[in-house]
Scaffold this motif. Structure first.
Motif, PDB file in Angstrom:
ATOM      1  N   ILE A 100       0.579  -1.588   1.396  1.00 23.21           N
ATOM      2  CA  ILE A 100       0.623  -2.349  -0.084  1.00 23.21           C
ATOM      3  C   ILE A 100       1.627  -1.129  -0.532  1.00 23.21           C
ATOM      4  N   LEU A 101       1.666  -0.156  -0.696  1.00 22.80           N
ATOM      5  CA  LEU A 101       2.556   0.572  -0.688  1.00 22.80           C
ATOM      6  C   LEU A 101       4.023   0.770  -0.639  1.00 22.80           C
ATOM      7  N   ASP A 102       3.743   0.916   0.908  1.00 22.69           N
ATOM      8  CA  ASP A 102       4.623   0.427   1.578  1.00 22.69           C
ATOM      9  C   ASP A 102       6.217  -0.076   1.430  1.00 22.69           C
ATOM     10  N   GLN A 103       5.118  -1.627   1.514  1.00 22.08           N
ATOM     11  CA  GLN A 103       5.750  -2.730   1.220  1.00 22.08           C
ATOM     12  C   GLN A 103       6.667  -3.073  -0.187  1.00 22.08           C
ATOM     13  N   ASN A 104       6.398  -1.872  -1.427  1.00 18.47           N
ATOM     14  CA  ASN A 104       6.592  -1.947  -2.648  1.00 18.47           C
ATOM     15  C   ASN A 104       7.574  -0.730  -2.750  1.00 18.47           C
ATOM     16  N   GLY A 105       7.869  -0.218  -1.711  1.00 21.40           N
ATOM     17  CA  GLY A 105       9.063   0.518  -1.680  1.00 21.40           C
ATOM     18  C   GLY A 105       9.099   1.758  -1.959  1.00 21.40           C
ATOM     19  N   TYR A 106       8.131   2.072  -1.055  1.00 21.58           N
ATOM     20  CA  TYR A 106       7.033   3.638  -1.151  1.00 21.58           C
ATOM     21  C   TYR A 106       6.977   4.049   0.501  1.00 21.58           C
ATOM     22  N   THR A 107       7.238   5.275   0.250  1.00 22.78           N
ATOM     23  CA  THR A 107       7.258   5.575   1.287  1.00 22.78           C
ATOM     24  C   THR A 107       5.776   6.416   1.470  1.00 22.78           C
ATOM     25  N   THR A 108       4.855   6.540   2.958  1.00 20.98           N
ATOM     26  CA  THR A 108       3.542   6.999   2.557  1.00 20.98           C
ATOM     27  C   THR A 108       3.206   8.515   3.826  1.00 20.98           C
ATOM     28  N   ALA A 109       2.539   8.557   2.898  1.00 24.80           N
ATOM     29  CA  ALA A 109       1.960  10.167   3.495  1.00 24.80           C
ATOM     30  C   ALA A 109       0.741  10.998   3.675  1.00 24.80           C
ATOM     31  N   SER A 110       0.332  11.533   4.768  1.00 26.24           N
ATOM     32  CA  SER A 110      -0.383  11.615   4.566  1.00 26.24           C
ATOM     33  C   SER A 110      -0.461  12.593   5.339  1.00 26.24           C
ATOM     34  N   LEU A 127      -8.297   2.515  -5.903  1.00 26.17           N
ATOM     35  CA  LEU A 127      -7.771   1.409  -5.789  1.00 26.17           C
ATOM     36  C   LEU A 127      -7.236   0.177  -6.164  1.00 26.17           C
ATOM     37  N   PRO A 128      -7.754  -0.619  -6.848  1.00 23.57           N
ATOM     38  CA  PRO A 128      -7.467  -1.739  -7.647  1.00 23.57           C
ATOM     39  C   PRO A 128      -7.125  -0.921  -9.045  1.00 23.57           C
ATOM     40  N   THR A 129      -7.720   0.357  -9.774  1.00 23.07           N
ATOM     41  CA  THR A 129      -7.638   0.634 -10.757  1.00 23.07           C
ATOM     42  C   THR A 129      -5.318   1.341 -10.938  1.00 23.07           C
ATOM     43  N   LEU A 130      -5.736   2.004  -9.524  1.00 21.83           N
ATOM     44  CA  LEU A 130      -4.245   2.504  -9.363  1.00 21.83           C
ATOM     45  C   LEU A 130      -2.850   1.236  -9.123  1.00 21.83           C
ATOM     46  N   LEU A 131      -3.227   0.167  -8.370  1.00 26.12           N
ATOM     47  CA  LEU A 131      -2.713  -0.041  -7.821  1.00 26.12           C
ATOM     48  C   LEU A 131      -1.961  -1.755  -9.836  1.00 26.12           C
ATOM     49  N   ASN A 132      -3.090  -1.238 -10.190  1.00 22.56           N
ATOM     50  CA  ASN A 132      -3.003  -1.879 -11.822  1.00 22.56           C
ATOM     51  C   ASN A 132      -1.608  -0.719 -12.543  1.00 22.56           C
ATOM     52  N   LEU A 133      -1.764   0.475 -12.386  1.00 20.96           N
ATOM     53  CA  LEU A 133      -1.398   1.343 -12.829  1.00 20.96           C
ATOM     54  C   LEU A 133       0.262   1.685 -12.432  1.00 20.96           C
ATOM     55  N   LEU A 134       0.738   0.988 -11.277  1.00 26.62           N
ATOM     56  CA  LEU A 134       1.769   1.521 -10.447  1.00 26.62           C
ATOM     57  C   LEU A 134       2.918  -0.267 -11.010  1.00 26.62           C
ATOM     58  N   GLY A 135       1.632  -0.931 -11.689  1.00 30.98           N
ATOM     59  CA  GLY A 135       2.074  -2.385 -11.372  1.00 30.98           C
ATOM     60  C   GLY A 135       2.487  -2.998 -10.639  1.00 30.98           C
ATOM     61  N   VAL A 136       1.644  -2.993  -9.097  1.00 28.10           N
ATOM     62  CA  VAL A 136       1.496  -3.600  -8.242  1.00 28.10           C
ATOM     63  C   VAL A 136       0.709  -4.909  -7.564  1.00 28.10           C
ATOM     64  N   LYS A 137       0.872  -5.872  -7.418  1.00 25.23           N
ATOM     65  CA  LYS A 137       0.376  -7.074  -7.553  1.00 25.23           C
ATOM     66  C   LYS A 137      -1.136  -7.099  -6.856  1.00 25.23           C
ATOM     67  N   ASN A 138      -2.150  -7.756  -7.207  1.00 25.07           N
ATOM     68  CA  ASN A 138      -3.108  -7.544  -6.347  1.00 25.07           C
ATOM     69  C   ASN A 138      -4.231  -8.747  -7.164  1.00 25.07           C
ATOM     70  N   PRO A 147      -2.630 -11.570   2.128  1.00 20.42           N
ATOM     71  CA  PRO A 147      -2.190 -12.151   0.617  1.00 20.42           C
ATOM     72  C   PRO A 147      -0.844 -12.379   0.713  1.00 20.42           C
ATOM     73  N   ASN A 148      -0.541 -13.294  -0.448  1.00 24.23           N
ATOM     74  CA  ASN A 148       0.541 -13.666  -0.422  1.00 24.23           C
ATOM     75  C   ASN A 148       2.117 -12.100  -0.294  1.00 24.23           C
ATOM     76  N   GLY A 149       2.985 -12.412   0.720  1.00 20.22           N
ATOM     77  CA  GLY A 149       3.920 -10.750   0.401  1.00 20.22           C
ATOM     78  C   GLY A 149       3.143 -10.040   0.869  1.00 20.22           C
ATOM     79  N   PHE A 150       2.682 -10.079   1.726  1.00 20.02           N
ATOM     80  CA  PHE A 150       1.537  -9.526   2.227  1.00 20.02           C
ATOM     81  C   PHE A 150       2.435  -9.087   3.478  1.00 20.02           C
ATOM     82  N   ASP A 151       3.130  -8.226   4.469  1.00 19.17           N
ATOM     83  CA  ASP A 151       2.685  -8.293   5.926  1.00 19.17           C
ATOM     84  C   ASP A 151       2.018  -7.541   6.815  1.00 19.17           C
ATOM     85  N   THR A 152       1.948  -8.025   7.699  1.00 18.83           N
ATOM     86  CA  THR A 152       0.712  -7.553   8.315  1.00 18.83           C
ATOM     87  C   THR A 152       1.591  -6.259   8.812  1.00 18.83           C
TER      88      THR A 152
END
Length: 686
Positions: A340-350, A536-547, A633-638
């Motif tokens: 979700i975040l990668d498709q919103n411009g984030y680099t993701t790493a664990s 997850l829903p709490t963080l996505l709201n803080l980040l302003g990411v559609k959810n 979801p709308n706008g999400f790429d598998t």
């Protein structure tokens, strides 16, 4: 001596003698391979013994099939079985060298999964000694070809063949019993494929993987898109509005998730031996720019850490039995936080200082869409650097900085700590607080490893400030699960200064920390009852990411309308009003058992129980039926798993190529900030 040689040759010229020779050679070859080609981490006499003998039962069973066949067919069958099992061993040697894991049926079936992982690099990773896995096959063929051993075509009585089969089953039973005694829940709560091979052998792992795959595939085969309707209806009916005051306050900020291993809420502000156990986390907890939650509960089942990650990244519960990451992480479709975040411009790493195969992370993270997975091979390794389940936290966090500083911003990074892990062992040079005095060896070391973790966090947060990352970063701290189980009630009561510690107390004891820290954030201690499913829903709201159209079972914790019934994996629950443990209900405010509820209370308890059961059941069906493959979801790429590689050379090349894209490293004039990282880890000063 000559007579002895003649006797041995006479025995080998019988079919049973040849069978025994084949078993012995196969066993020695396999044991040698375990010791020299894999890193199975056998510790102690029991594990070393099982590692040595576990090839024998399945070898007797497989080779023993030949004894049911007549004449030359029997010898040919033994050679064919030997070659097939040797080839499988060889393939795993190559795959393991690259990925510290074993081949699975799902990996092989998964279109180009194996070829993507090995592909053109096979020639580059071969070693001459790898071919020794075929040595026993060559020896047997040569002995027969040069007639040093002659085929015995006389028929063997079926009862002898049945006896051999029976012996193999009996030996496997002993092997399994010993394995289960050393590692309870070995087959029901799979941590890592390495464990199965270490305790039961590669052939048993292959069968186990096949059964597990067949079971999950059957459930998926019977699932269809219509199964999603009830889930979508449930999600829609239970949707609550987010807290708009916090919507987007962290938009485009970096996110660092601190996975605090086995860390419980009671440690916050807890003192022992005249000092705070966790002063750094205490300071963060009470900071005015930290949102802290004092009624946040872990909701894990047998998967523990894996369940916590599943909830954090997907807002889906772990399964009732076994970790979903291991059983379904390789093949299922997910719509996880990294994607979700990668498709919103984030680099993701664990980041994790243990082997990538633990909890099947190396495969699951591809399904979740992680760009990078920095595991044990990315870190400098010395025997003194690790304890328990991986790198010590101070060393791990310091070494993670070199990769973190090069991630293009904004990034989403998860740091998985491990030192505060059962059985809470810590070498003397790192101990800075005395053990507690409950008399329970499991409990008493807990404060020592917790304090060490806290010190590691403090060092990291100082570097975050000094490097300049802090001003543009939201740091989230969460405890993944309990550290002290309900089996230690007497010790916990003494630790907490309570006279008793019953089942109700244990349910309340499942609180773990959740803290969200960011400069300028409107903080404070929030008392809402919530759990890991809600992060997850709490963080996505803080980040302003559609959810608004995802399949997630959690709710924004900050929402004034949040449902505060927190489900436990076994169907129990806690809430501000009532708590359920087994078949017993309690008044949460008093802790007293509700023995004769009136009609209104009885209906309320029934409704809460049904709500929890429904929630768990629907979440399970999403995973076991792989239902997200039918919904996007709308706008999400598998996520395309083949797009990801965690091979060190590939990842570092990619990181170097992209580090100029707004990383803290590039902002610092392409100079490292790791020289600003200060640690008192004694191992690094030697």
């Amino acid at each position: 001596m000559k007579k002895v040689g003649q006797k041995i040759r006479r025995v080998l010229n019988t079919r049973m003698g040849f069978f025994v020779l084949a078993i012995v050679l196969f066993w020695l070859k396999t044991w040698w391979t375990y010791l020299n080609k894999f890193n199975l981490g056998a510790k102690g006499s029991v594990q070393e013994f099982l590692l040595m003998v576990n090839p024998i039962p399945t070898a007797i069973l497989l080779f023993g099939i030949a004894l049911y066949l007549a004449g030359r067919k029997s010898y040919i069958f033994m050679l064919v079985i030997d070659f097939i099992t040797s080839f499988w061993l060889y393939a795993n040697v190559l795959y393991y060298r690259e990925f510290s894991d074993f081949l699975s049926i799902n990996l092989i079936k998964g279109s180009s999964a194996v070829s993507n992982n090995l592909g053109k690099s096979v020639l580059g990773i071969m070693e001459p000694t790898d071919f020794l896995v075929f040595l026993d096959v060559a020896i047997l063929i040569l002995l027969l070809a040069f007639k040093l051993i002659r085929m015995d075509i006389r028929p063997i009585k079926k009862r002898y063949a049945f006896t051999v089969t029976g012996i193999s089953i009996m030996l496997f039973g002993f092997n399994l019993a010993f394995a289960q005694s050393d590692r309870p829940g070995l087959l029901t709560r799979t941590f890592d494929n390495n464990y199965i091979v270490k305790y039961l052998g590669l052939n048993t792992y292959t069968v186990y993987d096949g059964v597990k795959t067949a079971t999950s595939n059957a459930a998926k085969k019977n699932a269809n898109a219509s199964d999603l309707r009830s889930i979508e209806n449930y999600i829609k009916e239970n949707k609550v509005p987010v807290n708009t005051e916090y919507t987007g306050v962290a938009k485009d900020k970096n996110v660092i998730i601190f996975h605090l291993e086995s860390f419980q809420q009671f440690l916050i502000d807890f003192k022992w031996d005249g000092q705070e156990v966790t002063p750094n986390l205490n300071k963060l907890y009470h900071a005015e720019d930290t949102l802290s939650f004092d009624n946040f509960f872990n909701q894990v089942g047998t998967g523990k850490t894996a369940d916590a990650e599943m909830m954090l990244e997907n807002s889906l519960f772990g399964l009732a039995e076994g970790p979903a990451m291991v059983q379904y992480g390789t093949t299922n479709t997910f719509q996880a936080a990294p994607a979700i975040l990668d498709q919103n411009g984030y680099t993701t790493a664990s980041f994790h200082g243990d082997v990538p195969s633990f909890w099947n992370r190396d495969n699951t993270y591809k399904s979740w869409g992680y760009d990078y997975f920095f595991s044990s091979s990315y870190y400098q390794q010395k025997s003194s650097y690790s304890i328990g389940y991986g790198l010590k936290d101070k060393i791990f966090l310091k070494d993670s900085a070199q990769y973190l500083e090069k991630l293009p911003q904004p990034f989403y990074a998860k740091l998985i700590t491990v030192t505060n892990h059962y059985p809470y062992l810590l070498d003397k040079q790192n101990q800075s607080i005395a053990k507690t005095d409950t008399g329970d060896s499991t409990v008493d070391g807990y404060v020592q490893t917790a304090k060490y973790l806290d010190q590691a966090v403090g060092e990291f947060m100082t570097w975050l400030e000094d490097s300049g990352l802090a001003k543009n970063t939201m740091v989230v701290f969460y405890g993944d699960h309990y550290g002290i189980s309900g089996n230690h009630k007497k010790a916990v009561a003494k630790l907490l200064g309570k006279e008793t510690f019953n089942n109700f107390d244990d349910a309340q004891f499942q609180r773990v920390p959740l803290m969200i820290h960011m400069p300028g954030l409107k903080g404070g201690v929030n008392h809402t009852y919530s759990g890991e499913i809600d992060v997850l829903p709490t963080l996505l709201n803080l980040l302003g990411v559609k959810n608004d159209d995802t399949i997630q079972f959690g709710q924004d914790i900050l929402s004034p309308e949040k449902n505060q019934t927190v489900a436990f994996r076994n169907g129990d629950f806690v809430s501000p009003t009532y708590t359920k443990v087994g078949n017993t209900y309690y008044d949460t405010s008093t802790g007293k058992e509700i023995k004769k509820p009136n009609a209104t209370v009885k209906q309320t308890l029934e409704d809460m129980t049904n709500h929890v059961a429904t929630e768990l059941s629907l979440s399970d069906s999403v995973i076991t039926g792989d239902l997200l493959r039918f919904y996007t979801p709308n706008g999400f790429d598998t996520v395309n798993k083949s797009d990801y590689s965690y091979k060190k050379s590939t990842a570092l090349k990619k990181l170097k190529k992209n580090q100029g894209e707004n990383s803290i490293y590039s902002e610092n004039g392409d100079k490292t900030t790791t020289d600003l990282y200060k640690t008192d880890a004694p191992e690094l000063s030697k």
